[in-house]
Design a protein around this motif. Structure first.
Motif, PDB file in Angstrom:
ATOM      1  N   SER A   1     -12.704  16.733   7.019  1.00  0.00           N
ATOM      2  CA  SER A   1     -13.366  16.961   5.742  1.00  0.00           C
ATOM      3  C   SER A   1     -13.511  15.638   4.993  1.00  0.00           C
ATOM      4  CB  SER A   1     -12.554  17.936   4.900  1.00  0.00           C
ATOM      5  OG  SER A   1     -11.282  17.400   4.585  1.00  0.00           O
ATOM      6  N   ILE A   2     -14.364  15.683   3.946  1.00  0.00           N
ATOM      7  CA  ILE A   2     -14.589  14.469   3.150  1.00  0.00           C
ATOM      8  C   ILE A   2     -13.313  14.055   2.442  1.00  0.00           C
ATOM      9  CG2 ILE A   2     -15.892  13.498   1.228  1.00  0.00           C
ATOM     10  CD1 ILE A   2     -18.194  15.303   1.986  1.00  0.00           C
ATOM     11  N   ARG A   3     -12.539  15.057   1.947  1.00  0.00           N
ATOM     12  CA  ARG A   3     -11.287  14.730   1.261  1.00  0.00           C
ATOM     13  C   ARG A   3     -10.310  14.038   2.218  1.00  0.00           C
ATOM     14  NH1 ARG A   3      -8.405  19.479  -1.933  1.00  0.00           N
ATOM     15  NH2 ARG A   3     -10.355  19.217  -3.106  1.00  0.00           N
ATOM     16  N   GLY A   4     -10.252  14.511   3.444  1.00  0.00           N
ATOM     17  CA  GLY A   4      -9.355  13.879   4.415  1.00  0.00           C
ATOM     18  C   GLY A   4      -9.783  12.467   4.750  1.00  0.00           C
ATOM     19  N   ILE A   5     -11.099  12.266   4.850  1.00  0.00           N
ATOM     20  CA  ILE A   5     -11.597  10.910   5.148  1.00  0.00           C
ATOM     21  C   ILE A   5     -11.275   9.963   4.009  1.00  0.00           C
ATOM     22  CG2 ILE A   5     -13.683   9.541   5.545  1.00  0.00           C
ATOM     23  CD1 ILE A   5     -14.873  11.969   6.953  1.00  0.00           C
ATOM     24  N   ILE A   6     -11.476  10.440   2.769  1.00  0.00           N
ATOM     25  CA  ILE A   6     -11.181   9.596   1.599  1.00  0.00           C
ATOM     26  C   ILE A   6      -9.688   9.275   1.536  1.00  0.00           C
ATOM     27  CG2 ILE A   6     -11.184   9.512  -0.919  1.00  0.00           C
ATOM     28  CD1 ILE A   6     -13.725  11.203  -0.850  1.00  0.00           C
ATOM     29  N   HIS A   7      -8.874  10.304   1.801  1.00  0.00           N
ATOM     30  CA  HIS A   7      -7.422  10.093   1.788  1.00  0.00           C
ATOM     31  C   HIS A   7      -7.014   9.079   2.859  1.00  0.00           C
ATOM     32  CE1 HIS A   7      -3.175  10.991   1.346  1.00  0.00           C
ATOM     33  NE2 HIS A   7      -3.109  11.145   2.677  1.00  0.00           N
ATOM     34  N   ALA A   8      -7.593   9.194   4.055  1.00  0.00           N
ATOM     35  CA  ALA A   8      -7.265   8.257   5.124  1.00  0.00           C
ATOM     36  C   ALA A   8      -7.730   6.843   4.776  1.00  0.00           C
ATOM     37  CB  ALA A   8      -7.914   8.713   6.430  1.00  0.00           C
ATOM     38  N   PHE A   9      -8.889   6.728   4.117  1.00  0.00           N
ATOM     39  CA  PHE A   9      -9.397   5.412   3.738  1.00  0.00           C
ATOM     40  C   PHE A   9      -8.459   4.736   2.743  1.00  0.00           C
ATOM     41  CE2 PHE A   9     -11.790   2.941   0.582  1.00  0.00           C
ATOM     42  CZ  PHE A   9     -12.272   1.923   1.400  1.00  0.00           C
ATOM     43  N   PHE A  10      -8.053   5.494   1.696  1.00  0.00           N
ATOM     44  CA  PHE A  10      -7.153   4.896   0.701  1.00  0.00           C
ATOM     45  C   PHE A  10      -5.786   4.582   1.303  1.00  0.00           C
ATOM     46  CE2 PHE A  10     -10.169   6.665  -2.420  1.00  0.00           C
ATOM     47  CZ  PHE A  10     -10.288   5.565  -3.260  1.00  0.00           C
ATOM     48  N   TRP A  11      -5.315   5.417   2.216  1.00  0.00           N
ATOM     49  CA  TRP A  11      -4.026   5.137   2.865  1.00  0.00           C
ATOM     50  C   TRP A  11      -4.116   3.856   3.694  1.00  0.00           C
ATOM     51  CZ3 TRP A  11      -2.596   4.533   7.931  1.00  0.00           C
ATOM     52  CH2 TRP A  11      -1.212   4.495   8.180  1.00  0.00           C
ATOM     53  N   PHE A  12      -5.241   3.697   4.419  1.00  0.00           N
ATOM     54  CA  PHE A  12      -5.422   2.492   5.231  1.00  0.00           C
ATOM     55  C   PHE A  12      -5.523   1.254   4.346  1.00  0.00           C
ATOM     56  CE2 PHE A  12      -8.330  -0.559   7.259  1.00  0.00           C
ATOM     57  CZ  PHE A  12      -7.619  -0.828   8.413  1.00  0.00           C
ATOM     58  N   ARG A  13      -6.237   1.384   3.220  1.00  0.00           N
ATOM     59  CA  ARG A  13      -6.395   0.238   2.311  1.00  0.00           C
ATOM     60  C   ARG A  13      -5.041  -0.164   1.711  1.00  0.00           C
ATOM     61  NH1 ARG A  13     -10.278  -2.437  -0.489  1.00  0.00           N
ATOM     62  NH2 ARG A  13      -9.744  -3.164  -2.582  1.00  0.00           N
ATOM     63  N   GLN A  14      -4.256   0.825   1.279  1.00  0.00           N
ATOM     64  CA  GLN A  14      -2.947   0.533   0.721  1.00  0.00           C
ATOM     65  C   GLN A  14      -2.033  -0.084   1.774  1.00  0.00           C
ATOM     66  OE1 GLN A  14      -1.595   4.220  -0.886  1.00  0.00           O
ATOM     67  NE2 GLN A  14      -2.954   4.158  -2.670  1.00  0.00           N
ATOM     68  N   SER A  15      -2.151   0.390   3.012  1.00  0.00           N
ATOM     69  CA  SER A  15      -1.336  -0.171   4.083  1.00  0.00           C
ATOM     70  C   SER A  15      -1.683  -1.629   4.333  1.00  0.00           C
ATOM     71  CB  SER A  15      -1.533   0.637   5.369  1.00  0.00           C
ATOM     72  OG  SER A  15      -0.827   0.072   6.441  1.00  0.00           O
ATOM     73  N   MET A  16      -2.964  -1.964   4.307  1.00  0.00           N
ATOM     74  CA  MET A  16      -3.372  -3.349   4.521  1.00  0.00           C
ATOM     75  C   MET A  16      -2.906  -4.245   3.382  1.00  0.00           C
ATOM     76  SD  MET A  16      -4.781  -3.431   7.440  1.00  0.00           S
ATOM     77  CE  MET A  16      -5.463  -5.083   7.349  1.00  0.00           C
ATOM     78  N   ILE A  17      -3.009  -3.750   2.142  1.00  0.00           N
ATOM     79  CA  ILE A  17      -2.534  -4.535   0.994  1.00  0.00           C
ATOM     80  C   ILE A  17      -1.033  -4.773   1.096  1.00  0.00           C
ATOM     81  CG2 ILE A  17      -2.231  -4.503  -1.510  1.00  0.00           C
ATOM     82  CD1 ILE A  17      -4.871  -2.960  -1.689  1.00  0.00           C
ATOM     83  N   PHE A  18      -0.314  -3.718   1.504  1.00  0.00           N
ATOM     84  CA  PHE A  18       1.138  -3.837   1.647  1.00  0.00           C
ATOM     85  C   PHE A  18       1.497  -4.856   2.719  1.00  0.00           C
ATOM     86  CE2 PHE A  18       4.629  -2.398   4.394  1.00  0.00           C
ATOM     87  CZ  PHE A  18       5.696  -2.654   3.551  1.00  0.00           C
ATOM     88  N   GLU A  19       0.818  -4.796   3.873  1.00  0.00           N
ATOM     89  CA  GLU A  19       1.134  -5.719   4.955  1.00  0.00           C
ATOM     90  C   GLU A  19       0.836  -7.158   4.566  1.00  0.00           C
ATOM     91  OE1 GLU A  19      -0.537  -4.756   8.680  1.00  0.00           O
ATOM     92  OE2 GLU A  19       0.398  -2.771   8.820  1.00  0.00           O
ATOM     93  N   ARG A  20      -0.265  -7.390   3.828  1.00  0.00           N
ATOM     94  CA  ARG A  20      -0.565  -8.757   3.391  1.00  0.00           C
ATOM     95  C   ARG A  20       0.502  -9.268   2.438  1.00  0.00           C
ATOM     96  NH1 ARG A  20      -6.105  -7.020   3.244  1.00  0.00           N
ATOM     97  NH2 ARG A  20      -5.907  -6.624   0.993  1.00  0.00           N
ATOM     98  N   ALA A  21       0.951  -8.408   1.525  1.00  0.00           N
ATOM     99  CA  ALA A  21       1.992  -8.822   0.579  1.00  0.00           C
ATOM    100  C   ALA A  21       3.307  -9.125   1.302  1.00  0.00           C
ATOM    101  CB  ALA A  21       2.202  -7.736  -0.475  1.00  0.00           C
ATOM    102  N   VAL A  22       3.639  -8.287   2.297  1.00  0.00           N
ATOM    103  CA  VAL A  22       4.883  -8.506   3.044  1.00  0.00           C
ATOM    104  C   VAL A  22       4.808  -9.797   3.849  1.00  0.00           C
ATOM    105  CG1 VAL A  22       6.254  -7.627   4.967  1.00  0.00           C
ATOM    106  CG2 VAL A  22       5.549  -6.093   3.147  1.00  0.00           C
ATOM    107  N   ARG A  23       3.694 -10.018   4.528  1.00  0.00           N
ATOM    108  CA  ARG A  23       3.574 -11.244   5.316  1.00  0.00           C
ATOM    109  C   ARG A  23       3.578 -12.488   4.431  1.00  0.00           C
ATOM    110  NH1 ARG A  23      -0.327  -8.255   8.345  1.00  0.00           N
ATOM    111  NH2 ARG A  23      -2.015  -9.460   7.417  1.00  0.00           N
ATOM    112  N   ARG A  24       3.001 -12.356   3.218  1.00  0.00           N
ATOM    113  CA  ARG A  24       3.033 -13.489   2.283  1.00  0.00           C
ATOM    114  C   ARG A  24       4.465 -13.800   1.875  1.00  0.00           C
ATOM    115  NH1 ARG A  24       0.608 -11.307  -1.694  1.00  0.00           N
ATOM    116  NH2 ARG A  24      -1.477 -11.564  -0.791  1.00  0.00           N
ATOM    117  N   GLU A  25       5.262 -12.765   1.632  1.00  0.00           N
ATOM    118  CA  GLU A  25       6.663 -12.994   1.264  1.00  0.00           C
ATOM    119  C   GLU A  25       7.444 -13.579   2.436  1.00  0.00           C
ATOM    120  OE1 GLU A  25      10.480 -10.618  -0.690  1.00  0.00           O
ATOM    121  OE2 GLU A  25       8.540  -9.616  -0.411  1.00  0.00           O
ATOM    122  N   PHE A  26       7.187 -13.088   3.638  1.00  0.00           N
ATOM    123  CA  PHE A  26       7.835 -13.660   4.821  1.00  0.00           C
ATOM    124  C   PHE A  26       7.471 -15.141   4.970  1.00  0.00           C
ATOM    125  CE2 PHE A  26       7.917  -9.326   7.186  1.00  0.00           C
ATOM    126  CZ  PHE A  26       9.060  -8.974   6.489  1.00  0.00           C
TER     127      PHE A  26
END
Length: 375
Positions: A1-26
């Motif tokens: 569904s569209i809601r699931g796609i939107i949810h997956a998109f935001f989850w993926f975006r948040q995951s990428m932001i988190f990984e960049r922040a973690v790698r920057r701290e490392f």
């Protein structure tokens, strides 16, 4: 569904932001730790080289080159330790600041840290593999070759002002108080030599180098004295001179030995000696141990904010020391023929996988049936 796609998109975006922040701290932690460790190791090596230069064992102009070769040699160990400590300190800070509580409350397991940690670690592991496989043996070979060239120089060119210098296996000793900037003239020269069982001592105020038409090199001493005595007898001779020539020779530059620690890994794999097998084990073990240490830092970083903050660091240092010693012992046993290469190449790493899996099992929040509290 569209809601699931939107949810997956935001989850993926948040995951990428988190990984960049973690790698920057490392990366920030690794930069600080790496610079500190490099400064300590380079300073220690520099002091040792300056001591050798002051004692006349190496030429002063060789200090910078030998320091650079030594830095390439210890860089694999430095990068491995930097990777381990930077991940450990960064995740320990997350525990102390209660960020891990939020992490676990969102339903994320501890194993979710493996992906960002490995993305940060793989470039460093690749650098360790290149250094241990190619650059470190290249540095070892050039260090030996450079020292061979220095030892083959003429006696006078090896003299350091203010230091006694032996030549020809102790048969001749030089001392020069001062040397001109272009090394053309020397001042207050002392030369002691053994010849035909007699000890000769020459002292002169000044001297300079002279080249004969046939290419022979001489040191011409001016305004001095020569003393000659036969050990064990009271007789000695004294001679004053205006000019006195001492012939000097360049040592024989022997070809540098191709020992296993000086061979690139592409040539080392075809060597079948025990020493070569032991060296190959160490080079394979460096990048593999870096990966295991990076993963081991995840469960080791656990810190109870209400308890002491140094316990996990002490345990981590102990584990690193044990792991490093196991690799060294395996290398030594393989080089001595006491252990098979195919056993030594995986034994130390397999042993370290046991505490890695046990620590992950202990830290993962899974309630097994035997762990449930009775109601």
């Amino acid at each position: 569904s569209i809601r699931g796609i939107i949810h997956a998109f935001f989850w993926f975006r948040q995951s990428m932001i988190f990984e960049r922040a973690v790698r920057r701290e490392f990366a920030q932690a690794a930069a600080g730790i790496g610079v500190a460790l490099l400064a300590i190791l380079a300073s220690t090596q520099l002091i040792r080289l300056l001591k050798d230069a002051a004692g006349g064992r190496i030429a002063p102009e060789a200090v910078a080159s030998l320091l650079g070769f030594a830095a390439l040699n210890f860089m694999p160990i430095l990068l491995s330790l930097t990777l381990f400590v930077s991940i450990l300190l960064s995740l320990s800070r997350a525990y102390r600041d209660s960020e891990m509580v939020v992490w676990f409350s969102c339903g994320q397991p501890l194993t979710a840290w493996i992906r960002p940690v490995m993305k940060f670690a793989l470039p460093i592991v690749l650098a360790i593999a290149v250094l241990s496989g190619f650059l470190s043996p290249w540095a070892n070979y050039n260090t030996a070759e450079y020292k061979q060239r220095l030892s083959a120089r003429s006696d006078v060119s090896q003299v350091s002002p203010g230091a006694f210098r032996e030549a020809k296996r102790g048969q001749r000793v030089f001392f020069v108080e001062s040397v001109a900037d272009d090394a053309s003239r020397v001042g207050n020269v002392f030369v002691a030599s053994m010849q035909d069982g007699k000890l000769g001592v020459v002292m002169s105020d000044t001297g300079y180098q002279e080249f004969a038409p046939n290419g022979d090199r001489f040191v011409v001493l001016e305004h001095g004295r020569r003393y000659e005595v036969e050990p064990g007898t009271p007789e000695f001779k004294v001679m004053e001179f205006e000019r006195y020539k001492v012939r000097t020779e360049d040592g024989e530059a022997k070809p540098t030995e191709r020992s296993p620690n000086r061979l690139p890994i592409t040539e080392l794999v075809f060597e079948d000696s025990n020493q070569a097998r032991g060296e190959l084990l160490w080079r394979i073990g460096m990048p593999v141990s870096a990966i295991i240490l990076a993963l081991l830092a995840i469960p080791l970083s656990f810190v109870n904010p209400r308890a002491g903050r140094s316990a996990n660091m002490l345990i981590a240092i102990l584990i690193y020391a044990i792991y490093s010693n196991m690799i060294s012992v395996s290398q030594a046993w393989v080089a001595q023929g006491k252990l098979s290469f195919w056993v030594g190449v995986w034994a130390a790493h397999a042993v370290m996988l046991i505490p890695l899996l046990l620590l992950f099992y202990k830290r993962i929040a899974i309630n097994m049936p035997w762990q449930r509290r009775p109601v």
